[in-house]
Design a protein around this motif. Structure first.
Motif, PDB file in Angstrom:
ATOM      1  N   VAL A 132      55.725  33.027  33.593  1.00  0.00           N
ATOM      2  CA  VAL A 132      54.417  32.436  33.336  1.00  0.00           C
ATOM      3  C   VAL A 132      53.427  33.579  33.245  1.00  0.00           C
ATOM      4  CG1 VAL A 132      52.609  30.948  34.261  1.00  0.00           C
ATOM      5  CG2 VAL A 132      55.017  30.339  34.583  1.00  0.00           C
ATOM      6  N   GLU A 133      52.604  33.550  32.214  1.00  0.00           N
ATOM      7  CA  GLU A 133      51.665  34.649  32.010  1.00  0.00           C
ATOM      8  C   GLU A 133      50.283  34.109  31.667  1.00  0.00           C
ATOM      9  OE1 GLU A 133      53.247  37.497  29.294  1.00  0.00           O
ATOM     10  OE2 GLU A 133      51.607  38.902  29.655  1.00  0.00           O
ATOM     11  N   VAL A 134      49.285  34.617  32.378  1.00  0.00           N
ATOM     12  CA  VAL A 134      47.897  34.307  32.048  1.00  0.00           C
ATOM     13  C   VAL A 134      47.354  35.530  31.300  1.00  0.00           C
ATOM     14  CG1 VAL A 134      45.613  33.749  32.969  1.00  0.00           C
ATOM     15  CG2 VAL A 134      47.660  32.873  34.107  1.00  0.00           C
ATOM     16  N   LYS A 135      47.145  35.349  30.003  1.00  0.00           N
ATOM     17  CA  LYS A 135      46.674  36.489  29.197  1.00  0.00           C
ATOM     18  C   LYS A 135      45.237  36.857  29.598  1.00  0.00           C
ATOM     19  CE  LYS A 135      50.055  35.733  25.897  1.00  0.00           C
ATOM     20  NZ  LYS A 135      51.285  36.494  25.819  1.00  0.00           N
TER      21      LYS A 135
ATOM     22  N   GLN B 209      43.067  29.660  36.911  1.00  0.00           N
ATOM     23  CA  GLN B 209      43.189  29.482  35.462  1.00  0.00           C
ATOM     24  C   GLN B 209      44.560  28.923  35.112  1.00  0.00           C
ATOM     25  OE1 GLN B 209      40.611  30.211  33.149  1.00  0.00           O
ATOM     26  NE2 GLN B 209      41.960  29.057  31.793  1.00  0.00           N
ATOM     27  N   MET B 210      45.579  29.453  35.754  1.00  0.00           N
ATOM     28  CA  MET B 210      46.952  29.021  35.484  1.00  0.00           C
ATOM     29  C   MET B 210      47.156  27.541  35.819  1.00  0.00           C
ATOM     30  SD  MET B 210      50.383  30.394  37.354  1.00  0.00           S
ATOM     31  CE  MET B 210      50.177  29.508  38.904  1.00  0.00           C
TER      32      MET B 210
ATOM     33  N   GLN C 228      52.175  38.889  36.177  1.00  0.00           N
ATOM     34  CA  GLN C 228      53.229  38.009  35.656  1.00  0.00           C
ATOM     35  C   GLN C 228      54.188  37.628  36.794  1.00  0.00           C
ATOM     36  OE1 GLN C 228      56.819  39.147  33.277  1.00  0.00           O
ATOM     37  NE2 GLN C 228      55.574  38.391  31.598  1.00  0.00           N
TER      38      GLN C 228
ATOM     39  N   SER D  67      44.562  30.106  28.451  1.00  0.00           N
ATOM     40  CA  SER D  67      45.176  31.428  28.244  1.00  0.00           C
ATOM     41  C   SER D  67      46.525  31.614  28.940  1.00  0.00           C
ATOM     42  CB  SER D  67      44.210  32.516  28.706  1.00  0.00           C
ATOM     43  OG  SER D  67      43.772  32.278  30.025  1.00  0.00           O
ATOM     44  N   THR D  68      47.186  30.525  29.323  1.00  0.00           N
ATOM     45  CA  THR D  68      48.454  30.644  30.062  1.00  0.00           C
ATOM     46  C   THR D  68      49.638  30.237  29.184  1.00  0.00           C
ATOM     47  OG1 THR D  68      47.256  30.105  32.083  1.00  0.00           O
ATOM     48  CG2 THR D  68      49.652  29.963  32.176  1.00  0.00           C
ATOM     49  N   TYR D  69      50.691  31.022  29.244  1.00  0.00           N
ATOM     50  CA  TYR D  69      51.877  30.741  28.429  1.00  0.00           C
ATOM     51  C   TYR D  69      53.134  30.821  29.275  1.00  0.00           C
ATOM     52  CZ  TYR D  69      48.524  30.978  24.794  1.00  0.00           C
ATOM     53  OH  TYR D  69      47.421  30.703  24.029  1.00  0.00           O
TER      54      TYR D  69
ATOM     55  N   ASP E 277      45.396  25.478  33.249  1.00  0.00           N
ATOM     56  CA  ASP E 277      46.047  25.542  31.936  1.00  0.00           C
ATOM     57  C   ASP E 277      47.377  24.789  31.908  1.00  0.00           C
ATOM     58  OD1 ASP E 277      43.975  27.048  30.970  1.00  0.00           O
ATOM     59  OD2 ASP E 277      45.068  28.948  30.931  1.00  0.00           O
TER      60      ASP E 277
END
Lengths: 288, 288
Positions: A115-118, A167-168, A134, B112-114, A171
């Motif tokens: 899981v990544e928060v850009k 944020q994660m 990450q 912004s999370t993937y 999202d």
């Protein structure tokens, strides 16, 4: 095999057993509070457990030193592991259950999802500590989805971390309320961190420069200074002129976006990061 | 604003309302079945809803054409949107609730999370369709965490997709059972796909080459052929010699790892992908 520790508090290792215990609380309409930790608990962690105790019916603490958030040259191997005393602290602070998963449970063979928060993960700590966030966002997702708590408690000391986790959760629609609790400090102002145990006596003295730099920023703002560049330069000068300190950043950012700001803003935060000897420390304070 | 459609079946748009409805079912101990779709429902989707109806007490279908899983030169804009008839099909198949979120609900400002499944997402479809699976895994995580169903139903036609989603749920501890239902085909063997509507009559004729190639592989294996390279070459020849068809891949892989294999294996799958005219189609069959 799920309770390998002789401890005063109920512990659990495997996720199905954790879920069964939480589920049975849910059936009784208990609200679930969750405090994820890497152990080596100090008064900062204790304050999170106490906040969870205050707000929730059933309090779960996890203890897991997550390998994926450490860089190859970081302190994963030497990170303090103090399970027996951690369990006592959990009990005293009012936790109901401590989850102590193994690395194999969290990262079984063929594990390959991240899981990544850009953006938020790429700046400040993320600029220095590649892949750190990450690792954090992946493990926190796993921990949250294993427990499915109503509320999860994080410390304000890791300011960027809690912003990224908020944020994660937003999202990914993770159904949890994130609570951020105030940084706990020693009497002389040093923010509590499990890594403070690495500091020698002289290093600990130098480490006070982080909170001093933040206090300097706060005082300047309170005194009406509006030139943020000037304040940042003074914070940086304070840190770079302290023996044993190697500055990473000392800056003032928007509290939400964490973008560096040049003019005062209703919600701003001062953030500092520095090596003291070989120990990397961070600290922050809100400026309004 | 949450029920903008005049429809024979209950619909919902906002996540909090969706959660309230599902929560009230949970309180009555109902099991929740979930069928995520992009709409343009055909008999394949209907079979998923029917399977959910069979196995679960309360069946939720989502309809959302997810922009992040389409490449810049793909068919997001032209993808068929047929809400009125989709809702009728949901009702007839036995769904209880249809969730139709907007793009703004799923991707609000600052999103912004993937979620990314490495390795499995990089091969086959992932090699041609950059970021496709990142879009899929991110939206499926969001959909699953909004509904928190007991079981979620996917079609075997998108073989790699269901394999990736299984790995993701395992890795992230998403508390759901993934069910994969058999591919539904037209009488002549063409696997149902919402994209089949793009095909002209002659293209549709050529599109049969995909299932023919898979049948060829199945027959060769059943006849005792052990030279998989030979079978792959024959599948590829069949596809490349069909008018209007541009082969992407025709291969035989391990059912779990999706790695190409050269010698027969207890669990193997034949996978094909090709453009027919401007329409990209995929199909697969297990070979044991």
């Amino acid at each position: 095999m799920s309770e390998p520790f002789t401890s005063p508090i109920k512990t659990v290792q495997e996720i199905p057993e954790l879920r069964t215990l939480i589920q049975s609380q849910r059936k009784q309409d208990a609200s679930i509070g969750f405090v994820p930790t890497m152990g080596a608990l100090h008064a900062g962690h204790v304050s999170l457990i106490e906040a969870a105790r205050e707000e929730c019916d059933f309090v779960v603490v996890s203890i897991f030193v997550n390998p994926t958030q450490f860089g190859p040259n970081e302190d994963f191997d030497s990170y303090p592991r103090l399970l027996a005393q951690d369990l006592e602290k959990c009990q005293t602070a009012g936790a109901d259950l401590v989850w102590v998963p193994t690395t194999d449970i969290m990262y079984p063979p063929h594990f390959s999802t991240y899981v990544e928060v850009k953006t938020l993960s790429e700046i400040l700590e993320g600029a220095t500590r590649t892949n750190h966030f990450q690792g954090v966002t992946t493990i926190v997702t796993k921990l949250l989805l294993s427990c499915l708590p109503d509320k999860a408690f994080f410390g304000a000391k890791d300011y960027q971390q809690q912003a990224i986790i908020r944020q994660m959760c937003l999202d990914l629609n993770i159904p949890v309320e994130i609570k951020t609790c105030p940084t706990v400090r020693d009497a002389d102002g040093l923010a509590l961190s499990s890594r403070n145990t690495y500091l020698s006596e002289t290093e600990r003295e130098s480490a006070l420069s982080l909170s001093h730099a933040l206090n300097l920023a706060k005082e300047k703002i309170q005194a009406g200074e509006t030139n943020l560049s000037h304040i940042k330069t003074e914070m940086q000068r304070l840190l770079t002129t302290t023996p044993l300190v190697k500055l990473d950043y000392a800056t003032i950012v928007d509290a939400q976006t964490l973008e560096e700001i040049e003019t005062p803003h209703p919600k701003m935060v001062a953030l500092v990061a520095a090596f003291v000897g070989t120990t990397r420390l961070i600290d922050n304070c809100t400026l309004n």
